[in-house]
Design a protein around this motif. Structure first.
Motif, PDB file in Angstrom:
ATOM      1  N   ASP A 120       0.829  -1.208   0.000  1.00  0.00           N
ATOM      2  CA  ASP A 120       0.000   0.000   0.000  1.00  0.00           C
ATOM      3  C   ASP A 120       0.863   1.257   0.000  1.00  0.00           C
ATOM      4  OD1 ASP A 120      -2.245  -1.619   0.050  1.00  0.00           O
ATOM      5  OD2 ASP A 120      -2.626  -1.320   2.193  1.00  0.00           O
ATOM      6  N   SER A 121       1.955   1.242   0.744  1.00  0.00           N
ATOM      7  CA  SER A 121       2.858   2.392   0.796  1.00  0.00           C
ATOM      8  C   SER A 121       3.494   2.650  -0.561  1.00  0.00           C
ATOM      9  CB  SER A 121       3.955   2.178   1.843  1.00  0.00           C
ATOM     10  OG  SER A 121       3.389   2.081   3.122  1.00  0.00           O
ATOM     11  N   LEU A 122       3.966   1.591  -1.207  1.00  0.00           N
ATOM     12  CA  LEU A 122       4.560   1.758  -2.533  1.00  0.00           C
ATOM     13  C   LEU A 122       3.536   2.248  -3.548  1.00  0.00           C
ATOM     14  CD1 LEU A 122       6.969  -1.298  -2.900  1.00  0.00           C
ATOM     15  CD2 LEU A 122       7.558   1.113  -2.573  1.00  0.00           C
ATOM     16  N   LEU A 123       2.310   1.769  -3.442  1.00  0.00           N
ATOM     17  CA  LEU A 123       1.257   2.234  -4.346  1.00  0.00           C
ATOM     18  C   LEU A 123       1.005   3.724  -4.158  1.00  0.00           C
ATOM     19  CD1 LEU A 123      -0.893   1.577  -6.461  1.00  0.00           C
ATOM     20  CD2 LEU A 123      -2.432   0.983  -4.584  1.00  0.00           C
ATOM     21  N   ALA A 124       0.964   4.174  -2.905  1.00  0.00           N
ATOM     22  CA  ALA A 124       0.757   5.605  -2.635  1.00  0.00           C
ATOM     23  C   ALA A 124       1.898   6.444  -3.195  1.00  0.00           C
ATOM     24  CB  ALA A 124       0.610   5.835  -1.132  1.00  0.00           C
ATOM     25  N   VAL A 125       3.137   5.983  -3.014  1.00  0.00           N
ATOM     26  CA  VAL A 125       4.297   6.700  -3.546  1.00  0.00           C
ATOM     27  C   VAL A 125       4.225   6.733  -5.068  1.00  0.00           C
ATOM     28  CG1 VAL A 125       6.811   6.587  -3.828  1.00  0.00           C
ATOM     29  CG2 VAL A 125       5.780   6.224  -1.577  1.00  0.00           C
ATOM     30  N   ARG A 126       3.870   5.616  -5.674  1.00  0.00           N
ATOM     31  CA  ARG A 126       3.773   5.547  -7.129  1.00  0.00           C
ATOM     32  C   ARG A 126       2.711   6.503  -7.672  1.00  0.00           C
ATOM     33  NH1 ARG A 126       1.723   0.233 -10.146  1.00  0.00           N
ATOM     34  NH2 ARG A 126      -0.232   1.115  -9.415  1.00  0.00           N
ATOM     35  N   GLU A 127       1.573   6.567  -7.017  1.00  0.00           N
ATOM     36  CA  GLU A 127       0.495   7.450  -7.477  1.00  0.00           C
ATOM     37  C   GLU A 127       0.905   8.920  -7.403  1.00  0.00           C
ATOM     38  OE1 GLU A 127      -2.915   6.360  -5.171  1.00  0.00           O
ATOM     39  OE2 GLU A 127      -3.171   4.475  -6.251  1.00  0.00           O
ATOM     40  N   VAL A 128       1.566   9.313  -6.323  1.00  0.00           N
ATOM     41  CA  VAL A 128       2.032  10.703  -6.197  1.00  0.00           C
ATOM     42  C   VAL A 128       3.081  10.999  -7.258  1.00  0.00           C
ATOM     43  CG1 VAL A 128       3.281  12.322  -4.710  1.00  0.00           C
ATOM     44  CG2 VAL A 128       1.463  10.893  -3.747  1.00  0.00           C
ATOM     45  N   ALA A 129       4.021  10.073  -7.433  1.00  0.00           N
ATOM     46  CA  ALA A 129       5.075  10.270  -8.433  1.00  0.00           C
ATOM     47  C   ALA A 129       4.488  10.389  -9.829  1.00  0.00           C
ATOM     48  CB  ALA A 129       6.074   9.119  -8.361  1.00  0.00           C
ATOM     49  N   ARG A 130       3.558   9.531 -10.150  1.00  0.00           N
ATOM     50  CA  ARG A 130       2.940   9.559 -11.477  1.00  0.00           C
ATOM     51  C   ARG A 130       2.222  10.887 -11.712  1.00  0.00           C
ATOM     52  NH1 ARG A 130      -0.377   4.472 -12.811  1.00  0.00           N
ATOM     53  NH2 ARG A 130       1.721   3.672 -13.112  1.00  0.00           N
ATOM     54  N   ALA A 131       1.509  11.378 -10.702  1.00  0.00           N
ATOM     55  CA  ALA A 131       0.787  12.646 -10.826  1.00  0.00           C
ATOM     56  C   ALA A 131       1.742  13.822 -11.053  1.00  0.00           C
ATOM     57  CB  ALA A 131      -0.060  12.885  -9.582  1.00  0.00           C
ATOM     58  N   LYS A 132       2.959  13.702 -10.545  1.00  0.00           N
ATOM     59  CA  LYS A 132       3.938  14.773 -10.669  1.00  0.00           C
ATOM     60  C   LYS A 132       4.927  14.552 -11.813  1.00  0.00           C
ATOM     61  CE  LYS A 132       3.659  16.277  -5.920  1.00  0.00           C
ATOM     62  NZ  LYS A 132       3.126  17.601  -6.200  1.00  0.00           N
ATOM     63  N   GLY A 133       4.723  13.489 -12.589  1.00  0.00           N
ATOM     64  CA  GLY A 133       5.600  13.214 -13.722  1.00  0.00           C
ATOM     65  C   GLY A 133       6.961  12.697 -13.321  1.00  0.00           C
ATOM     66  N   LEU A 134       7.015  11.920 -12.253  1.00  0.00           N
ATOM     67  CA  LEU A 134       8.273  11.375 -11.742  1.00  0.00           C
ATOM     68  C   LEU A 134       8.292   9.861 -11.910  1.00  0.00           C
ATOM     69  CD1 LEU A 134       8.313  13.377  -8.393  1.00  0.00           C
ATOM     70  CD2 LEU A 134       9.502  13.973 -10.498  1.00  0.00           C
ATOM     71  N   THR A 135       9.488   9.297 -11.933  1.00  0.00           N
ATOM     72  CA  THR A 135       9.670   7.855 -11.958  1.00  0.00           C
ATOM     73  C   THR A 135      10.237   7.424 -10.614  1.00  0.00           C
ATOM     74  OG1 THR A 135      10.139   7.958 -14.319  1.00  0.00           O
ATOM     75  CG2 THR A 135      10.798   5.949 -13.176  1.00  0.00           C
ATOM     76  N   VAL A 136       9.726   6.322 -10.071  1.00  0.00           N
ATOM     77  CA  VAL A 136      10.157   5.830  -8.760  1.00  0.00           C
ATOM     78  C   VAL A 136      10.745   4.430  -8.921  1.00  0.00           C
ATOM     79  CG1 VAL A 136       9.396   5.201  -6.438  1.00  0.00           C
ATOM     80  CG2 VAL A 136       8.356   7.133  -7.593  1.00  0.00           C
ATOM     81  N   PHE A 137      11.864   4.196  -8.252  1.00  0.00           N
ATOM     82  CA  PHE A 137      12.522   2.893  -8.257  1.00  0.00           C
ATOM     83  C   PHE A 137      12.655   2.390  -6.828  1.00  0.00           C
ATOM     84  CE2 PHE A 137      14.123   5.263 -11.870  1.00  0.00           C
ATOM     85  CZ  PHE A 137      13.988   4.361 -12.906  1.00  0.00           C
ATOM     86  N   LEU A 138      12.337   1.134  -6.598  1.00  0.00           N
ATOM     87  CA  LEU A 138      12.617   0.490  -5.326  1.00  0.00           C
ATOM     88  C   LEU A 138      14.075   0.055  -5.364  1.00  0.00           C
ATOM     89  CD1 LEU A 138      11.462  -0.578  -2.636  1.00  0.00           C
ATOM     90  CD2 LEU A 138      10.956  -2.712  -3.832  1.00  0.00           C
ATOM     91  N   VAL A 139      14.846   0.403  -4.338  1.00  0.00           N
ATOM     92  CA  VAL A 139      16.292   0.154  -4.345  1.00  0.00           C
ATOM     93  C   VAL A 139      16.753  -0.375  -2.986  1.00  0.00           C
ATOM     94  CG1 VAL A 139      16.722   1.955  -6.071  1.00  0.00           C
ATOM     95  CG2 VAL A 139      16.818   2.536  -3.650  1.00  0.00           C
ATOM     96  N   GLY A 140      18.020  -0.694  -2.921  1.00  0.00           N
ATOM     97  CA  GLY A 140      18.680  -0.993  -1.652  1.00  0.00           C
ATOM     98  C   GLY A 140      18.314  -2.327  -1.039  1.00  0.00           C
ATOM     99  N   GLY A 141      18.283  -2.304   0.279  1.00  0.00           N
ATOM    100  CA  GLY A 141      18.075  -3.528   1.047  1.00  0.00           C
ATOM    101  C   GLY A 141      16.769  -4.233   0.755  1.00  0.00           C
TER     102      GLY A 141
END
Length: 63
Positions: free
Chosen positions: A18-39
């Motif tokens: 759910d957290s990743l979905l929320a981040v993705r929706e905000v990023a998409r609305a702002k024209g950003l790309t989001v990557f899950l990284v790290g650990g």
């Protein structure tokens, strides 16, 4: 090669998904790309519990 969609759906808790979905929706609305990284990626691919989510946000530049 790991099937990352399968890992996202099956190795993350509902709250993490759910957290990743929320981040993705905000990023998409702002024209950003989001990557899950790290650990989180390491833990998902190794079968370890995912304790935290790290994301990188990339701004898509216009020509």
């Amino acid at each position: 090669m790991a099937d990352y969609i399968y890992l996202l759906e099956n190795r993350l808790s509902q709250a993490q998904r759910d957290s990743l979905l929320a981040v993705r929706e905000v990023a998409r609305a702002k024209g950003l790309t989001v990557f899950l990284v790290g650990g989180a990626v390491r833990d998902m691919t190794s079968g370890s519990p995912v304790r935290d989510l790290d994301v990188v946000v990339q701004e898509m530049l216009s020509s």
